[in-house]
Each structure stands twice: as structure tokens, then as C-alpha cells.
Design an enzyme around this catalytic site. Structure first.
Site, PDB file in Angstrom:
ATOM      1  CG  HIS A   1      40.839  39.636   7.499  1.00 28.38           C
ATOM      2  ND1 HIS A   1      41.141  38.424   6.945  1.00 28.38           N
ATOM      3  CD2 HIS A   1      42.028  40.274   7.673  1.00 28.38           C
ATOM      4  CE1 HIS A   1      42.454  38.337   6.782  1.00 28.38           C
ATOM      5  NE2 HIS A   1      43.016  39.442   7.222  1.00 28.38           N
TER       6      HIS A   1
ATOM      7  CE  LYS B   1      43.138  36.206  -6.866  1.00 27.11           C
ATOM      8  NZ  LYS B   1      42.337  37.228  -7.536  1.00 27.11           N
TER       9      LYS B   1
END
Lengths: 188, 280
Positions: free
Chosen positions: A41, A106
Site C-alpha cells: 500500500h 478484518k
């Protein structure tokens, strides 16, 4: 939240499909997902900030926040459960604004990410943290497509069949991490 | 005096790494099964069912239960009548970790430097704590610790006037703030006392206690029960999707402290709470 039989979804996620999903719905997804976590990222967003081309096609993509364990011989991939999504919060809005359709991870997200999900009509799915060996059973093939030097953090293209997911934040901002506990507490 | 070869330590650590990561221990399995039976909320029942199914697959295939096979936290109790031959204790442990993580197809998650971040490729260095104890045996406990739960830890230097209520509020706030992130149902390790660094170590050691074993001091055992009840009234539930089972246990370790100090630390473990030990 919905404990009914899971919905089967296949292929590219359309706006209509995402519109029909609500936080708490259980989904079995079949199609392509790309793994990327912290280090990938950081690189992707550095490229965006520099106005350069990304090594992956982000338009319509589903990114899975995951870094697998090594595959044993005969396995498509090693155990591959979700990592905590909040660490990708500083990067996610920029990817969503460039067409990222869905994320799988999550845990909770920042308000900035929730806003970007709603703004872009995207969706955030949760996989069960720690259920890595189970989730790996739904991965039929895995191929590194960028940042091989990052090892487990490389971007991998996974072909999955019936990957078990829960809609965590839907395209209207409905949030299972708020609604689920509230519904449970109301049920007792 | 008893001689233990470094090569024996290395081999034992290697086996511990593989076993701890691939085979969920029976106490934890039992606690998850009980939790599943006791859940009334269907989603929580299903989610715990997935966790149990996952543990079964991992055990059958000898693959890691969770892809985050953690930092290798190693606790050594070295009998003072033991002499280690053929190399340094830390080197033997690190070699065992490297072999275990490579041969066991476990994920290598350690970077060499916190800011420059290059993966060491073999999950070393292990994070080793050594205590010298009585006797001529060597006990090694290996606790692979994933980052999802580790990152939810907190530490605070309270004032003595904050007392038990201050401790209670701090622990509950830390768990509430962690929410779904540390992969509930969690085990909550709490350290109280000591000093700044010691209290963190107490909280981590508290996670090594088997589920269901209370603090031997009834005062702290009572506090453990009260905190567990409070946490399981949050409604967070398995994976944070809602339910009764947010925590399986609260384990407190306490220690003497300074007249001006009341340190408290919370170290959380996920539902894949791994620790295996061997006595050489």
C-alpha cells in the site's frame, strides 16, 4: 446481522450487486482478489502521489489485506487469513477514489475510509481473522504480480472459489461492527 | 551440574515452533467448543464453528492455524546447575527458530529494523526472556505472538490513588478500544505493579497461563472474574460480529512496586493463543 444461508457472488462486483448487500450479510465469493498489505500500500500510494502508473489495474479490483504463509508442496497457497484493516486506512481512500471496488480484511475502519466507501459506492468485507487454513481452501491459484521483493507482502493475484466473507461496511455505510454487537445485545 | 548440548536446545525449539503454530492445544480447543455451545446468537455460533473447523484443518494438514505465525517469544527457565555446551543459549534458540520457521512453512514476519524494515527471512531474532531458577533442568516456552492482537496492547503509569477502580477502567477501556481488531474471542493478559518495563512483561507472561487457571491469590482471582464478566457484556463477540464470547479469560499477574507507582499493562492474545513448552 443475517445468519441465513450465504449469498453466492461471482466475478466482477457490479454497482447493483453491492447495492443489494447489507452489513452482516454472509457471502461466498468466487473470482479474483489481489493481496496487498502495509508495504505494498505504501508503494501504491507513493506512485499515485507522484502521478505515476500503478503496477495493478485498480479499477473494479478487490484488495485482500493478507500476507500468506508459504505454501507446502501440493498446495496453491499457504494459510491466508485477513490482517487488521485499520493499518491500511491512511491509504485506502486514495485507492477507492481511483476505482477500487472492494476490500477484504478484518476489524474496524476510520471515518475517512467509511466516507470513501460511501462516496465511491464500494464495500468492505470481513474474513474471519485467524481462520487462515480454512480460507486457504478457497484459493485455487496464486501468482505474484507485483513487488516480489516484499515476500509475503508482495501483491498476489488469487483465484478464489466460495471464499467465505461477511459484509462489514456496505455501500451505504452500514457497519457490522456496530450493528452486530447491538443486535446481539438486543437479543438477550 | 548437568550438561545440555546447544544442538539439543536448537532441535527442541524447532519442534516447538512447528507444533505451537499448527496444533491448537486441547485447553484452548475445549474453551472454544464450550463457548460455541453457550452462544445463543446464531452468527456467533457459526463464527466459532469456523474457528474450530480451521483449527481442525491446520492440525490435519500440519499447516499454521493462522498465517501470522508471529514473533517467536521464548521464555527460558534455566536451572542454575545447568551448563550449556557447544554454543550460546541465544544462538541455539535463534537457530531453532530459523529452522522451525523455514522447514515448517511458517511465515517469516520479522524485520531487522523498526524504521528501515527489511525482512530477516527466517523469523529471527527470537524475543528471548531468561530467568535463572533452582535445579538442573531447562524449561523453554515458545509463544508465537501475532501482531493483530499485539498492536492492541496498552500500558499506563497510574497513580496509587487511582486504585483498583483505575486499573479496572484502564483494562476495560483497552479491550473496548481494541474491539474486533485482535481477533476475539481474546485472552486478556494484565500486569499490575513492578515498574514501566516490568509491568509489560507481567502482562505478556499472564498470557502463558492455561485458560481456566485463576490467579492463586483470591483477591486477584476475583478481579479476573469481574473483568471477564464485564468484557463479555460488551457484545463484541467472535470476530467482532456480535455475541457473548468476547474474551475466554482474563489473567492478571501482579508484582511489588514503588510507593509512588501503580503501573498497569494490558497485552491481548487472539483466539489462536499459542504456547508450547518443553523441559530438557
Amino acid at each position: 446481522m443475517n445468519a441465513d444461508a450465504p449469498l453466492h457472488i461471482e466475478g466482477l462486483l457490479t454497482a447493483e450487486q453491492l447495492e443489494s448487500l447489507a452489513a452482516g450479510d454472509q457471502v461466498l465469493y468466487t473470482g479474483t482478489v489481489l493481496t496487498a498489505r502495509d508495504a505494498a500500500h505504501k508503494r501504491l500510494v507513493e506512485l499515485i502521489d507522484a502521478g505515476k502508473k500503478l503496477p495493478i489495474d485498480i479499477e473494479g479490483a478487490i484488495i485482500y489485506y493478507a500476507g500468506p504463509a508459504p505454501a507446502k508442496p501440493g498446495y496453491a497457497i499457504g494459510p491466508v487469513g485477513p490482517t487488521s484493516s485499520y493499518r491500511m486506512d491512511p491509504y485506502a481512500p486514495k485507492l477507492l477514489d481511483r476505482g477500487l471496488r472492494a476490500m477484504i480484511g478484518k476489524g474496524a475502519r476510520s471515518q475517512e475510509v467509511v466516507d470513501a466507501i460511501v462516496r465511491n459506492h464500494a464495500t468492505y468485507f470481513a474474513a474471519i481473522g485467524g481462520a487462515a487454513a480454512l480460507i486457504a481452501k478457497s484459493v485455487k491459484s496464486a501468482e505474484i504480480i507485483a513487488y516480489e521483493d516484499l515476500g509475503t507482502e508482495a501483491i498476489r493475484k488469487l483465484e478464489v472459489v466460495d471464499m467465505p466473507l461477511t459484509v462489514a461496511i456496505d455501500c451505504r455505510g452500514g457497519n457490522v461492527y456496530e450493528d452486530g454487537p447491538a443486535q446481539y445485545l438486543a437479543s438477550i | 551440574m548437568r550438561v545440555i548440548q546447544a544442538s539439543v536446545i536448537c532441535e527442541a525449539v524447532k519442534e516447538l515452533c512447528i507444533r505451537a503454530n499448527c496444533v491448537m492445544n486441547d485447553t484452548l480447543l475445549g474453551a472454544l467448543q464450550t463457548a460455541q455451545q453457550e452462544e445463543s446468537y446464531p452468527v456467533a455460533k457459526t463464527t466459532l464453528g469456523c474457528m474450530l473447523q480451521n483449527a481442525q484443518i491446520a492440525r490435519n494438514d500440519m499447516v499454521p492455524i493462522c498465517q501470522d505465525t508471529g514473533a517467536a517469544c521464548v521464555f527460558v527457565e534455566l536451572g542454575q546447575d545447568v551448563h550449556i555446551e557447544g554454543g550460546l543459549l541465544a544462538d541455539a534458540i535463534n537457530e531453532g527458530v530459523a529452522q522451525g520457521y523455514v522447514e515448517g512453512c511458517l511465515r517469516k514476519s520479522m524485520v531487522d529494523d523498526p524504521l528501515r524494515r527489511v525482512n530477516t527471512q527466517d523469523n529471527t531474532p527470537a524475543l528471548i526472556t531468561t530467568d535463572v531458577v533452582e535445579g538442573d533442568s531447562l524449561k523453554i516456552t515458545l509463544a508465537p505472538k501475532g501482531a493483530g492482537s499485539e498492536n492492541m496492547g496498552q500500558l499506563k503509569m497510574l497513580k496509587p490513588a487511582d486504585g483498583i477502580e483505575g486499573v479496572r477502567d484502564f483494562v476495560l477501556d483497552a479491550v473496548r478500544h481494541a474491539g474486533p481488531n485482535p481477533c476475539p474471542p481474546i485472552i486478556v493478559g494484565v500486569g499490575i505493579g513492578g515498574n514501566f518495563d516490568h509491568v509489560a512483561s507481567l502482562a505478556k507472561r499472564a498470557l502463558l497461563r492455561p485458560i481456566g487457571a485463576s490467579n492463586p491469590d483470591p483477591f486477584y482471582a476475583q478481579l479476573e472474574r469481574e473483568l471477564l464478566k464485564e468484557i463479555n457484556s460488551f457484545g463484541t463477540g467472535p470476530a467482532g460480529f456480535g455475541g457473548k464470547t468476547t474474551a475466554l479469560a482474563v489473567n492478571i499477574e501482579q508484582a511489588a512496586t514503588h510507593i509512588a507507582c501503580l503501573p498497569v499493562a494490558v497485552n491481548i492474545n487472539c483466539h489462536v493463543a499459542r504456547h508450547e513448552e518443553v523441559v530438557l
